[in-house]
Design an enzyme around this catalytic site. Structure first.
Site, PDB file in Angstrom:
ATOM      1  CB  SER C  24      -1.221  -0.167   0.781  1.00  0.00           C
ATOM      2  OG  SER C  24      -1.579   1.382   1.243  1.00  0.00           O
ATOM      3  CG  ASN C  72       6.225   7.422   3.393  1.00  0.00           C
ATOM      4  OD1 ASN C  72       4.890   7.795   3.476  1.00  0.00           O
ATOM      5  ND2 ASN C  72       6.623   6.258   3.772  1.00  0.00           N
ATOM      6  CB  ALA C  73       5.973  13.021   6.230  1.00  0.00           C
ATOM      7  CB  CYS C 133      -0.741   5.557   8.751  1.00  0.00           C
ATOM      8  SG  CYS C 133       0.096   6.917   7.815  1.00  0.00           S
TER       9      CYS C 133
END
Ligand SMILES: Cc1cc2nc3c(=O)[nH]c(=O)nc-3n(C[C@H](O)[C@H](O)[C@H](O)COP(=O)(O)OP(=O)(O)OC[C@H]3O[C@@H](n4cnc5c(N)ncnc54)[C@H](O)[C@@H]3O)c2cc1C
Ligand SMILES: Cc1cc2nc3c(=O)[nH]c(=O)nc-3n(C[C@H](O)[C@H](O)[C@H](O)COP(=O)(O)OP(=O)(O)OC[C@H]3O[C@@H](n4cnc5c(N)ncnc54)[C@H](O)[C@@H]3O)c2cc1C
Ligand SMILES: Cc1cc2nc3c(=O)[nH]c(=O)nc-3n(C[C@H](O)[C@H](O)[C@H](O)COP(=O)(O)O)c2cc1C
Ligand SMILES: Cc1cc2nc3c(=O)[nH]c(=O)nc-3n(C[C@H](O)[C@H](O)[C@H](O)COP(=O)(O)O)c2cc1C
Ligand code: FES
Ligand code: FES
Lengths: 268, 308, 308, 268
Positions: C24, C72-73, C133
Site C-alpha cells: 500500500s 516518507n511523510a 500509519c
C-alpha cells in the site's frame, strides 16, 4: 597517554588486479608498511565508501614482495563485498587495517612442515611456503579443490618455485579425492612432518586436526568467520575452544586466526 | 585537537574534552584501538557491558551484516565485575579519558550489587546502566519496557552508586519517553539512547536463522533515522542531558543527534568501519563551528528544535 | 510465469496467482507501473491508504533518503472513499489481479464507515486496515498500540465488512504479538506486517528537520531484519496467515519472510528502485523451488522455524 | 489485461563520460528507445547496485542525437548518488526509466521564446533551444551562474550553434547579476517573447514567474524535488499549486516537472 605504536591503518595503491582463475583475483598493492606481516596474518579491507556493504572484509596476506614494497591478496568473489573489491582498478587507493591477527606460530623451524590449503585457504600458505623455500627449510604444500579448474594454474606456483601436491575431487589434477585423503596418504607414506599448517573450510580443518591427532603431529589451523572490528573490540568473531573440560570463546581476529588445532571445538 | 575548548563539556559531572563517546560493546576496554588512535581523543569511553558473574556469551555466528547495518548477538560475553576490578580497572587510568562502565544484571539485585562494587572505584567515572540489552533472554529486555520497573531499578541503583549515573534506553518498549521520564525521576543523571533494535536474518539456503541466538541487535547507519527521532522525542520529555547514538559515522551524523537535543554522542559500529572515526568526527565538528561562526558546540544542542 | 501453479495460494479467501503483493502507498492504484510490468503479474495489489474524506497530504518535502532506506511523510494524501468508488473502482477489474483497499480513519467510526462503504463492492477483494500509519497525527498511531483498542476497532470493522479482512500492524507499539493476537481474536482473516517505523533526518546546514512533517516512516532494506524478526515472533503468536513486508528487494529477501512464517509478502520501496521487482522475485522463487526440488512454495512457509 | 505499452525501462550503454566544467559531466548514452523524448522530460537513473544510495536519481534529457541513437545527460555532482554515477566508465551499462514527465508543453510555436536556465537548470533548455534552432524558430537562451567558471565553455554551446546570453553574479561573463536581472532587462528592452521556459533553483523560478506576470508573458517552469518512484505511484514529490483559491498537491514526476508558472505555489 599510551605509548604510540606505528599506525595500523594504511591507504595503499592498487598496482594490479588480475584474474588468477574463475572467481579468484590476485591484487598487488603498494604497501611498504605491511611488508613486515607474518604469514597467517590478515588485513581488514574497506570494500566501498557507502554503508552497504558496511563492514570491512578480511583477507590473508597472500604474499609479500618486500623489495617492491608489495603485498598480494588472493581474493575469491563470493558476495557483494568481494565483488565490489574486485571492481577496483589499478591506481585505486584501498583502505586497509593490518597486519592483524597472530599468524602461523612456527615459521622457521628446520623440521619438515606440511602445509594444507583447501580452496582459497591456500592464500596464506603460499607465503608461508615461499618463506620456507627462501630459507631452504623442508616443506610440502598440499592443495585441494573440487576440480583443477578451481585452482590457479601450475605456473602461478612455479613462478615462486613452489610445486604443490594437488587433490581434486574429480581427479582432474593429482590425487582424486579430498585434501584430507591426500594428507592421510602423505602422513602414512612420507617422512613424518614436525607439524601441519592448514587453512580451508571448517570440515576440512576438523579432518586435518583428526589426522594430526592420529599421527601425533601438531596442527595449526587458520579459522574464518565474519568479522566486524577485526581488532578484538567487538567479540563478534568468537569461536569455541576447549579449555580444561570447559568451553571458552576466543576471538578469531585477535587470538587467531591461527590456532592450535587440538584446542579448537569443531562440534558447534 | 582533542582538547579544543570549543568542544569541552561537563556531562552529569564528568568532565569531557569533547562530546564523543565510544559506545559500549564496540570498543572493548579501550585498548584494542590503540594501534589507530590515542584513546584520549575520545571525550569518554564506555566499556563492554559488565555483569556480576563472568558470561561466556553466545555461540557463533554472533554477527551478520544487514543493509547499512549489522546484527550482533554477543550475549554479553564478559569476565565479570570482579575480574574487571582486579585486572582491568588498574589499567584504565592509562587511557587518558573518562571511562564509564556499562552494567547489566539479570535481576534487580544483581544491578545493585554490581553498582555498589563499582561505587567509588577510581578510574571509573560513571555507570551506564543497560536496561535494554536485547540479547540477554532473562531480564534485560523486560526491565527496560515497563516505566515502573525502570523507576524502581534506577532508584535502587542510584542508592548503591553515588557517581554519575547514565541509564541506557532502547526503543523496543514502544514508550521510550515514559521510560525516560521514569529513569529521570529515579535519579538518572543522563540518558543514553538508543540501544540496538532486535532483528534477524534467515539463511535461505540452510533455511534457518543465521545467528545461533536467532535474533541479534541491529546497529549502524540503518538505525540512524530512528535513533535521531528517539532523541528528538526524548529531549522534549526530560531535562537531563542525553547521549545520542545509533549509526553515527560522520560529523554531520553527530550534528543531527546534537541538533535533535543530544548533549553528547556515542559512536559504535562506525569504529569497525573506520577506526579513525573519532578523529574525523571531532575535526568535522570543529570545521562546522568555524564555518558557522559558533563559539562552542553546545550552542547547537537542540538547535533543530529551537527554530520551530 | 505468473500463473505457475507452484506459487498459487488462497489467502484468507482471496485467490492469488502468487504470494507477491504490491504494498500500500507504493503502487498507487495499480496503473502507474503499467509501462513496466503487467499488473496481473502480482498476486494482489493493495492500493493507497483511503480515508473517508479526501486528504491533501503533507507539504513537501515528503521524502528523504536514509542509509539503505527512505522516510516518507505523505500524510495519507488520497481523494477519499467516495471518489475511489466513483472514479477508481470501475477501473480496477482491468488490472487483472485481486485488489485490496488499505483504509485508515481518524476515529473508530470513520473506519467502520469506510468499511461499510466498501462492503460488497465488486473489484475490491478485501480490506487492509491500517491501524498504524505513523504520519497521521490524530488517531492512527494510538489505535495500533493498545491491544484492547485494536480488538474493539477490528471487531467493529469486522461487522461492517464481510469480505477478507487484513489488519496491518506496526512495531511502534512495542508489543506487536499482543496486538496481533487482539486483531486475530477480533476476526481478522490475515495480518500484514510491518508498517514503516518512525524516523527523522535533520538538515544540519539549515538546522531543522528535512521533512516538513518532522518525522516520516522508514521503509526499505534498512528495515528488513527488524521486519523479519517481527514476522518470526508474530507467526508464533497467531494462526491466521501473515503478509510479511519491509525491505524486500529480491527472491532471497522474500524467502526470508516466508521461512519466518509469512504466507505472502508485500513489496513497497523496491518498486521505486526496480519496477521489474515483481517479475524478478517471482522468477527467483521458482528457481529456488526448482533447485531444491520443492513442489509448492507453501512448503517453505515457516521453514526456518520447523527445523528447530 | 491492460494494453501493453512499450517498456519504459532501458539498459543503456555509456559511450562517454566527460567533464564539462568543475563538477559537471556530460554522459552520452546509447539509448535508441529514448530518442523520442521531448525536451523537459527526464530519465530516472539507477546509480549503483547496493542499497546505499537506494533510490534512483532523476536527470533531464539534456540532448538527443537521434542519428547516433544517443541521449545526453548533464550531471552535476552534488552528493553520493551523483558522485557514484559519475564514476561510471564508458562501456558501463546504466539502468534508466524513461522518458518520464510531461516536458515543455509548447516547443514548436513560431512566436519567440525565452529560455532561462539557472546553473544546472540549463540542462533541459539546451535540447529545447537546439530543437528550435533546427526548426528555425526564434528563441533566446539565457544562462545564469555564480561565475563563468561554473558554466560550460562557450564552445559547448557553439558546437550546437547555440549562443546563450550569460548572467554571472561576479560579472565574469556577460551581465553582472542574477539571471532574473538579465531576464528583466531583456523583457524591458527586447521584442516581447511569446512565452518563457525556465529551469533552475526555486527562488529563481519564483522570480521568473513574477517577471512573467509583470510583463504579461506566460511562464513554464521545470521544478525539482527528491523523487522516489518517478512514475506517480508514491506521491513523494508532491508540490503545492493554487487551484481556485485552494492548495492542491501535484506530482512533480507525473503532472510535471514542467508546470504553468502562474499556478505554482512558491510560498512554502
Ligand atoms: C582471517 C581471514 C582471512 C581470510 N582470507 C581470505 C583470503 O585470503 N581470500 C579470500 O578470498 N577470502 C578470505 N577470507 C574470507 C573473506 O573474508 C570472505 O569471503 C569475504 O568477507 C566475503 O565477503 P562478501 O561480501 O563477498 O560475501 P558475503 O556476501 O558477506 O557472504 C557471501 C557468502 O560467503 C559466506 N562468508 C562470508 N564471509 C565469510 C567468512 N569470513 N567465512 C566464511 N564464510 C563467509 C557468507 O556466509 C555467504 O554465504 C578470510 C576470512 C578471514 C576471517
Ligand atoms: C525532474 C528532474 C530533473 C533533474 N535534472 C537534472 C539534470 O539534468 N542534471 C543534474 O545534475 N541534476 C538534475 N536534477 C537534480 C538531481 O536529480 C539531483 O542533483 C540528484 O538527485 C542528487 O543526488 P545525489 O545523491 O548526488 O545528492 P544527494 O546526496 O541526494 O543530495 C545532495 C544535496 O542536493 C540536494 N538535492 C538532491 N536532490 C535534489 C533535487 N532533486 N532537488 C533539489 N535538491 C536536491 C539535497 O538536498 C542535498 O543538499 C533533476 C531533478 C529532477 C527532479
Ligand atoms: C558488537 C556490539 C556489542 C554491543 N554491546 C553492548 C553492550 O554490551 N552494552 C550496551 O549497552 N550496548 C551494547 N551495544 C550497543 C551500542 O553501544 C550502541 O548502543 C548501538 O550499537 C548503536 O550505536 P552504533 O550504531 O553507533 O553502533 C553493542 C553494539 C554492538 C555493535
Ligand atoms: C511512499 C510510501 C507510502 C506508503 N503509504 C502507505 C499507506 O498509505 N498505507 C499503509 O498501510 N502503508 C503505507 N506504506 C507502507 C508500505 O505499505 C510498507 O508497509 C512499508 O513501506 C514497508 O515495506 P517496503 O520496505 O517494501 O517499502 C507506505 C510506504 C511508502 C514508502
Ligand atoms: S571481529 Fe571484533 S573481536 Fe574479532
Ligand atoms: S516520485 Fe513518486 S509520485 Fe513522484
Amino acid at each position: 597517554m599510551l605509548e604510540q605504536k606505528p599506525s595500523l591503518i594504511h591507504r595503499c595503491q592498487l598496482k594490479t588486479n588480475e584474474q588468477v582463475t574463475g572467481t579468484w583475483h590476485c591484487l598487488k598493492l603498494h604497501a611498504p608498511d605491511l611488508c613486515g606481516a607474518r604469514p597467517g596474518q590478515f588485513v581488514h579491507v574497506r570494500v566501498g565508501a557507502s554503508s552497504d556493504p558496511l563492514l570491512r572484509r578480511p583477507f590473508s596476506i597472500h604474499h609479500v614482495v618486500a623489495e617492491k614494497n608489495e603485498i598480494w591478496l588472493l581474493v575469491r568473489s563470493v558476495g557483494a563485498g568481494t565483488e565490489l573489491l574486485l571492481q577496483a582498478r589499478p591506481g585505486a587507493v584501498l583502505d586497509l587495517l593490518g597486519p592483524l591477527g597472530n599468524g602461523f606460530p612456527v615459521v622457521d623451524e628446520a623440521a619438515p612442515a606440511l602445509l594444507a590449503g583447501g580452496g582459497i585457504g591456500l592464500a596464506p600458505l603460499y607465503y608461508l611456503a615461499w618463506l620456507r623455500r627462501q630459507a631452504g627449510l623442508p616443506f610440502e604444500l598440499l592443495i585441494g579443490a573440487a576440480s583443477c579448474s578451481d585452482l590457479p594454474a601450475d605456473d602461478y606456483f612455479a613462478a615462486q618455485d613452489l610445486h604443490p601436491l594437488y587433490a581434486t575431487e574429480d581427479g582432474s589434477h593429482g590425487y582424486r579425492g579430498l585434501i584430507t585423503g591426500l594428507l592421510e596418504q602423505r602422513l602414512r607414506e612420507g617422512t613424518p612432518p614436525a607439524r601441519i599448517h592448514a587453512c580451508g573450510p571448517l570440515p576440512m580443518l576438523a579432518g586435518v586436526v583428526e589426522l594430526g591427532r592420529r599421527f601425533a603431529v601438531p596442527t595449526h589451523v587458520s579459522l574464518e568467520s565474519h568479522l566486524a572490528c577485526g581488532v578484538g573490540a567487538c567479540l563478534g568473531c568468537a569461536f569455541p575452544f576447549k579449555k580444561g573440560g570447559q568451553i571458552e570463546y576466543r576471538r578469531i581476529c585477535k587470538e587467531g586466526p591461527v590456532f592450535n588445532g587440538e584446542e579448537v571445538c569443531f562440534e558447534i | 585537537m582533542r582538547s579544543d575548548p570549543r568542544l569541552s563539556l561537563n556531562l552529569a559531572g564528568i568532565k569531557m574534552a569533547n562530546p564523543l563517546i565510544a559506545a559500549s560493546g564496540c570498543y572493548g576496554y579501550g585498548f584494542d584501538y590503540t594501534g589507530f588512535v590515542d584513546p584520549a581523543e575520545w571525550g569518554a569511553i564506555v566499556v563492554k557491558g559488565t555483569t556480576l558473574k563472568p558470561r561466556a556469551g553466545n555461540p557463533p555466528p554472533r554477527i551478520v551484516e544487514t543493509p547499512a547495518g549489522m546484527l550482533n548477538a554477543i550475549g554479553l560475553q564478559n569476565p565479570g565485575v570482579e575480574y574487571f576490578l582486579e585486572e582491568i580497572q588498574p589499567r584504565l587510568a592509562g587511557l587518558g579519558c573518562p571511562v564509564l562502565v556499562n552494567i547489566a544484571g539479570e535481576t534487580l539485585e544483581e544491578y545493585c550489587q554490581i553498582a555498589s562494587l563499582l561505587d567509588g572505584v577510581p578510574g571509573v567515572s560513571g555507570l551506564e546502566v543497560n536496561i535494554s540489552c536485547p540479547n540477554v533472554r532473562r531480564g534485560g529486555i523486560s526491565f527496560g519496557c515497563d516505566p515502573d520497573v525502570v523507576e524502581d531499578l534506577v532508584s535502587r541503583v542510584r542508592e548503591a552508586y553515588r557517581g554519575p549515573l547514565v541509564v541506557k534506553l532502547s526503543l523496543e518498549a514502544g514508550n521510550i519517553t515514559a521510560v525516560a521520564r521514569a529513569a529521570e525521576r529515579a535519579g538518572a543523571d543522563a540518558l543514553s539512547l538508543i540501544n540496538t533494535l532486535k532483528g534477524m536474518v534467515i539463511d535461505v539456503g540452510r533455511r534457518r536463522p543465521v545467528l545461533a541466538n536467532i535474533t541479534g541487535g541491529l546497529s549502524g547507519p540503518a538505525l540512524r533515522p530512528i535513533a535521531v527521532r528517539a532523541v528528538w522525542e526524548t529531549a522534549e520529555a526530560v531535562s537531563v542531558p542525553l547521549i545520542g547514538m545509533g549509526g553515527i559515522r560522520t560529523a554531520s551524523d553527530a550534528l543531527e543527534f546534537i541538533m535533535a537535543g543530544a548533549t553528547a554522542v556515542a559512536v559504535g559500529t562506525a569504529n569497525f568501519v573506520n577506526p579513525l572515526s573519532v578523529r574525523e568526527i571531532t575535526a568535522g565538528l570543529l570545521r562546522y563551528l568555524e564555518q558557522n561562526g559558533i563559539a562552542h558546540y553546545s550552542a547547537l544542542i537542540g538547535a533543530a528544535r529551537n527554530e520551530r
